[in-house]
Scaffold this motif. Structure first.
Motif, PDB file in Angstrom:
ATOM      1  N   SER A 116       0.818  -1.223   0.000  1.00  0.00           N
ATOM      2  CA  SER A 116       0.000   0.000   0.000  1.00  0.00           C
ATOM      3  C   SER A 116       0.840   1.256   0.000  1.00  0.00           C
ATOM      4  CB  SER A 116      -0.930  -0.003   1.224  1.00  0.00           C
ATOM      5  OG  SER A 116      -0.149  -0.123   2.399  1.00  0.00           O
ATOM      6  N   ALA A 117       2.132   1.062  -0.061  1.00  0.00           N
ATOM      7  CA  ALA A 117       3.000   2.246  -0.083  1.00  0.00           C
ATOM      8  C   ALA A 117       2.950   2.874  -1.458  1.00  0.00           C
ATOM      9  CB  ALA A 117       4.418   1.829   0.257  1.00  0.00           C
ATOM     10  N   PRO A 118       3.106   4.215  -1.522  1.00  0.00           N
ATOM     11  CA  PRO A 118       3.088   4.875  -2.827  1.00  0.00           C
ATOM     12  C   PRO A 118       4.206   4.317  -3.707  1.00  0.00           C
ATOM     13  CG  PRO A 118       3.624   6.441  -1.073  1.00  0.00           C
ATOM     14  CD  PRO A 118       3.361   5.124  -0.451  1.00  0.00           C
ATOM     15  N   GLY A 119       3.859   4.068  -4.957  1.00  0.00           N
ATOM     16  CA  GLY A 119       4.820   3.534  -5.897  1.00  0.00           C
ATOM     17  C   GLY A 119       4.994   2.025  -5.743  1.00  0.00           C
ATOM     18  N   GLY A 120       4.133   1.368  -4.963  1.00  0.00           N
ATOM     19  CA  GLY A 120       4.248  -0.072  -4.738  1.00  0.00           C
ATOM     20  C   GLY A 120       3.599  -0.858  -5.862  1.00  0.00           C
ATOM     21  N   ALA A 121       3.319  -2.093  -5.591  1.00  0.00           N
ATOM     22  CA  ALA A 121       2.766  -2.997  -6.596  1.00  0.00           C
ATOM     23  C   ALA A 121       1.382  -2.555  -7.030  1.00  0.00           C
ATOM     24  CB  ALA A 121       2.727  -4.415  -6.039  1.00  0.00           C
ATOM     25  N   GLU A 122       0.587  -2.038  -6.110  1.00  0.00           N
ATOM     26  CA  GLU A 122      -0.773  -1.607  -6.440  1.00  0.00           C
ATOM     27  C   GLU A 122      -0.752  -0.466  -7.449  1.00  0.00           C
ATOM     28  OE1 GLU A 122      -3.870   0.116  -3.559  1.00  0.00           O
ATOM     29  OE2 GLU A 122      -3.748  -2.054  -3.127  1.00  0.00           O
ATOM     30  N   THR A 123       0.151   0.440  -7.267  1.00  0.00           N
ATOM     31  CA  THR A 123       0.263   1.580  -8.186  1.00  0.00           C
ATOM     32  C   THR A 123       0.733   1.101  -9.548  1.00  0.00           C
ATOM     33  OG1 THR A 123       0.855   2.944  -6.294  1.00  0.00           O
ATOM     34  CG2 THR A 123       1.319   3.856  -8.450  1.00  0.00           C
ATOM     35  N   ALA A 124       1.696   0.190  -9.583  1.00  0.00           N
ATOM     36  CA  ALA A 124       2.212  -0.322 -10.853  1.00  0.00           C
ATOM     37  C   ALA A 124       1.119  -1.074 -11.605  1.00  0.00           C
ATOM     38  CB  ALA A 124       3.403  -1.235 -10.597  1.00  0.00           C
ATOM     39  N   LEU A 125       0.298  -1.838 -10.881  1.00  0.00           N
ATOM     40  CA  LEU A 125      -0.790  -2.566 -11.515  1.00  0.00           C
ATOM     41  C   LEU A 125      -1.821  -1.610 -12.087  1.00  0.00           C
ATOM     42  CD1 LEU A 125      -1.997  -5.305 -12.162  1.00  0.00           C
ATOM     43  CD2 LEU A 125      -3.068  -5.299  -9.916  1.00  0.00           C
ATOM     44  N   ARG A 127      -1.305   1.429 -13.172  1.00  0.00           N
ATOM     45  CA  ARG A 127      -0.745   2.046 -14.381  1.00  0.00           C
ATOM     46  C   ARG A 127      -0.795   1.084 -15.553  1.00  0.00           C
ATOM     47  NH1 ARG A 127       4.667   4.523 -12.049  1.00  0.00           N
ATOM     48  NH2 ARG A 127       4.744   2.331 -11.564  1.00  0.00           N
ATOM     49  N   LEU A 128      -0.492  -0.184 -15.327  1.00  0.00           N
ATOM     50  CA  LEU A 128      -0.526  -1.180 -16.394  1.00  0.00           C
ATOM     51  C   LEU A 128      -1.935  -1.331 -16.947  1.00  0.00           C
ATOM     52  CD1 LEU A 128       0.972  -3.383 -18.004  1.00  0.00           C
ATOM     53  CD2 LEU A 128       0.427  -4.973 -16.170  1.00  0.00           C
ATOM     54  N   ARG A 129      -2.937  -1.368 -16.054  1.00  0.00           N
ATOM     55  CA  ARG A 129      -4.324  -1.488 -16.512  1.00  0.00           C
ATOM     56  C   ARG A 129      -4.743  -0.256 -17.325  1.00  0.00           C
ATOM     57  NH1 ARG A 129      -6.822  -3.986 -11.037  1.00  0.00           N
ATOM     58  NH2 ARG A 129      -6.353  -6.162 -11.499  1.00  0.00           N
ATOM     59  N   ALA A 130      -4.347   0.899 -16.891  1.00  0.00           N
ATOM     60  CA  ALA A 130      -4.700   2.133 -17.612  1.00  0.00           C
ATOM     61  C   ALA A 130      -4.073   2.128 -19.000  1.00  0.00           C
ATOM     62  CB  ALA A 130      -4.248   3.357 -16.812  1.00  0.00           C
ATOM     63  N   GLU A 131      -2.800   1.687 -19.100  1.00  0.00           N
ATOM     64  CA  GLU A 131      -2.138   1.655 -20.397  1.00  0.00           C
ATOM     65  C   GLU A 131      -2.790   0.633 -21.317  1.00  0.00           C
ATOM     66  OE1 GLU A 131       2.255   0.696 -22.259  1.00  0.00           O
ATOM     67  OE2 GLU A 131       2.126   1.233 -20.133  1.00  0.00           O
ATOM     68  N   MET A 132      -3.186  -0.515 -20.765  1.00  0.00           N
ATOM     69  CA  MET A 132      -3.855  -1.537 -21.570  1.00  0.00           C
ATOM     70  C   MET A 132      -5.201  -1.026 -22.067  1.00  0.00           C
ATOM     71  SD  MET A 132      -2.903  -4.992 -19.413  1.00  0.00           S
ATOM     72  CE  MET A 132      -4.240  -5.926 -20.025  1.00  0.00           C
ATOM     73  N   ASP A 133      -5.939  -0.350 -21.198  1.00  0.00           N
ATOM     74  CA  ASP A 133      -7.237   0.210 -21.609  1.00  0.00           C
ATOM     75  C   ASP A 133      -7.049   1.239 -22.714  1.00  0.00           C
ATOM     76  OD1 ASP A 133      -8.563  -1.403 -19.830  1.00  0.00           O
ATOM     77  OD2 ASP A 133      -8.704   0.131 -18.250  1.00  0.00           O
ATOM     78  N   GLN A 134      -6.039   2.072 -22.585  1.00  0.00           N
ATOM     79  CA  GLN A 134      -5.813   3.117 -23.572  1.00  0.00           C
ATOM     80  C   GLN A 134      -5.464   2.510 -24.919  1.00  0.00           C
ATOM     81  OE1 GLN A 134      -2.573   5.693 -22.668  1.00  0.00           O
ATOM     82  NE2 GLN A 134      -3.077   7.148 -24.261  1.00  0.00           N
ATOM     83  N   ARG A 135      -4.591   1.513 -24.938  1.00  0.00           N
ATOM     84  CA  ARG A 135      -4.170   0.896 -26.200  1.00  0.00           C
ATOM     85  C   ARG A 135      -5.303   0.118 -26.852  1.00  0.00           C
ATOM     86  NH1 ARG A 135       1.982  -1.345 -25.570  1.00  0.00           N
ATOM     87  NH2 ARG A 135       2.912   0.625 -24.972  1.00  0.00           N
ATOM     88  N   SER A 136      -6.158  -0.463 -26.045  1.00  0.00           N
ATOM     89  CA  SER A 136      -7.233  -1.252 -26.620  1.00  0.00           C
ATOM     90  C   SER A 136      -8.440  -0.375 -27.007  1.00  0.00           C
ATOM     91  CB  SER A 136      -7.705  -2.317 -25.620  1.00  0.00           C
ATOM     92  OG  SER A 136      -8.332  -1.715 -24.510  1.00  0.00           O
ATOM     93  N   GLY A 137      -8.449   0.845 -26.594  1.00  0.00           N
ATOM     94  CA  GLY A 137      -9.555   1.728 -26.917  1.00  0.00           C
ATOM     95  C   GLY A 137     -10.713   1.602 -25.951  1.00  0.00           C
TER      96      GLY A 137
END
Length: 142
Positions: A116-125, A127-137
């Motif tokens: 739950s720390a800033p920049g931890g695994a939750e934040t990285a996940l 960001r990955l979901r947001a990038e996948m959503d953006q690329r897929s439209g």
């Protein structure tokens, strides 16, 4: 001590009977060793006959041995030994079935709680979901 002498006497009677010649009994008692010897070299039945006669072994009815008698007697011994071994194998009980036991599988250990720390695994996940959503439209829910 007396019983051992009696048993030896009965054994001599039993081994000497059944219409088998001294050569047959000699070959039967030494079957495996004699077979191994014959596997090493091709037998000369004439020479073997001379050797058996020198040992004082006789054919059926006490007659002198001939190469043909020696060869045929060896064939009978081989046949009889093979049959006796087959009977023993057929009469032998099958080997016991031993069940194979395996340890019960251990359940996987629970996953560690997300960082739950800033920049931890939750934040990285995220960001990955947001990038996948953006690329897929796709549009982001929520």
């Amino acid at each position: 001590m007396k019983r051992d002498a009696e048993l030896r006497r009965i054994a001599e009677v039993a081994r000497g009977g059944a219409g088998r010649s001294p050569l047959y009994r000699w070959l039967r008692g030494r079957h495996d060793a004699f077979a191994e010897l014959l596997d090493e070299t091709r037998p000369s039945w004439g020479s073997l006959t001379d050797g058996f006669n020198d040992l004082g072994l006789a054919g059926p009815g006490g007659r002198a041995l001939t190469p043909e008698t020696v060869r045929h007697t060896w064939w009978r011994v081989r046949r009889d030994v093979a049959a006796a071994r087959a009977r023993r194998e057929a009469a032998a009980p099958p080997p016991p079935v031993v069940p194979v036991t395996r340890p019960a599988p251990t359940p996987p250990s629970p996953a560690p709680p997300p960082a739950s720390a800033p920049g931890g695994a939750e934040t990285a996940l995220a960001r990955l979901r947001a990038e996948m959503d953006q690329r897929s439209g796709r549009k982001r829910d929520g």
